[in-house]
Design an enzyme around this catalytic site. Structure first.
Site, PDB file in Angstrom:
ATOM      1  N   ASP A  44      45.762  23.199 -15.236  1.00  0.00           N
ATOM      2  CA  ASP A  44      45.973  23.012 -13.876  1.00  0.00           C
ATOM      3  C   ASP A  44      47.204  21.933 -13.668  1.00  0.00           C
ATOM      4  OD1 ASP A  44      43.689  24.300 -12.914  1.00  0.00           O
ATOM      5  OD2 ASP A  44      42.329  22.561 -13.095  1.00  0.00           O
ATOM      6  N   TYR A  72      39.337  17.736 -24.818  1.00  0.00           N
ATOM      7  CA  TYR A  72      39.925  17.300 -23.549  1.00  0.00           C
ATOM      8  C   TYR A  72      39.464  15.639 -23.846  1.00  0.00           C
ATOM      9  CZ  TYR A  72      40.651  22.045 -21.728  1.00  0.00           C
ATOM     10  OH  TYR A  72      40.918  23.436 -21.638  1.00  0.00           O
ATOM     11  N   ASP A  86      39.226  17.813  -8.205  1.00  0.00           N
ATOM     12  CA  ASP A  86      40.188  17.113  -8.658  1.00  0.00           C
ATOM     13  C   ASP A  86      40.846  16.610  -7.423  1.00  0.00           C
ATOM     14  OD1 ASP A  86      41.922  18.945  -7.661  1.00  0.00           O
ATOM     15  OD2 ASP A  86      42.385  19.851  -9.682  1.00  0.00           O
ATOM     16  N   ARG A 178      36.508  20.666 -14.295  1.00  0.00           N
ATOM     17  CA  ARG A 178      36.322  20.069 -13.003  1.00  0.00           C
ATOM     18  C   ARG A 178      34.877  20.458 -12.537  1.00  0.00           C
ATOM     19  NH1 ARG A 178      39.630  23.054  -9.530  1.00  0.00           N
ATOM     20  NH2 ARG A 178      40.405  24.418 -11.262  1.00  0.00           N
TER      21      ARG A 178
END
Length: 228
Positions: A44, A72, A86, A178
């Site tokens: 993203d 991550y 987000d 997310r």
């Protein structure tokens, strides 16, 4: 005369903040002056970290890279949420979080570890009836997304400074971080959104091996043109 080997190359890029994954591809494509360039797994715009970009004959390897395990690190914020989970959309307060303990947060993360069913966020690049769902979401249209099986092999809470949850996640292809923020907030009953995200690994490729965009583009421009 020996026939020239077709050009192919794999670039490990540290995607800059606010760049789309396609921005990176476009920049490399224009610098190389070839058409066949693609990336192996979208990040993203508000995420940073490892993006694998394949050029020339190496574009045939994109699916292989996309299927590999991802790692991550980042931060979730509890007690508030956004439409996109987000910082792309407006932050709204959901509930107070003062009562939460690190043990409760870790227990909630444990419920989201292993083989789970996950509903992707509506603000995502998934296609429904051939159209990207985020385009409909941005127009306020409702899109129904089905839960899909994903594997979260590690969901580690590295630090909890209420309301900030710092994490490390190792997961399969197709996992939305997310969505994990949303689901963690739902389990704890306070809402949540992702305030930062960095992809640190894809399979055996690590972020430490990646180049900054500026450095990579400079290097490509300095190459003898006949090498392509």
């Amino acid at each position: 005369m020996q026939e020239k080997e077709p050009y192919g190359e794999v670039f490990l890029v540290n995607k800059p903040y606010e760049w789309t994954s396609f921005d990176v591809v476009k920049k490399i494509r224009n610098t190389l002056k070839i058409k066949k360039v693609g990336h192996a797994g979208t990040l993203d715009p508000l995420a940073t970290g490892l993006l694998i970009v394949c050029a020339g004959k190496k574009t045939k390897s994109i699916e292989t890279y996309m299927g590999q395990e991802k790692e991550y690190t980042g931060t979730f914020v509890l007690g508030k949420t956004t439409e996109s989970f987000d910082l792309e959309r407006e932050v709204v307060k959901v509930a107070d979080t003062f009562h939460l303990t690190v043990e409760e947060v870790k227990a909630a993360a444990a419920q989201l570890t292993g083989d789970i069913m996950q509903v992707p966020p509506t603000h995502s690049a998934i296609k429904v009836d051939g159209k990207r769902v985020y385009k409909a979401a941005r127009k306020g249209k409702e899109v129904k997304l089905e839960a899909r099986p994903v594997t979260v092999s590690v969901f580690e809470i590295t630090e909890f400074k209420n309301p900030d949850v710092h994490f490390r996640i190792v997961c399969s292809k197709g996992t939305y971080i997310r969505s994990l923020a949303r689901d963690l907030g739902d389990i704890l009953g306070v809402g949540a959104y992702m305030s930062s995200l960095c992809r640190t690994r894809i399979g055996e490729f690590k972020l430490e091996e990646a180049q900054e965009m500026e450095e990579l583009i400079k290097e490509i421009k300095e190459r003898p043109h006949e090498n392509l």
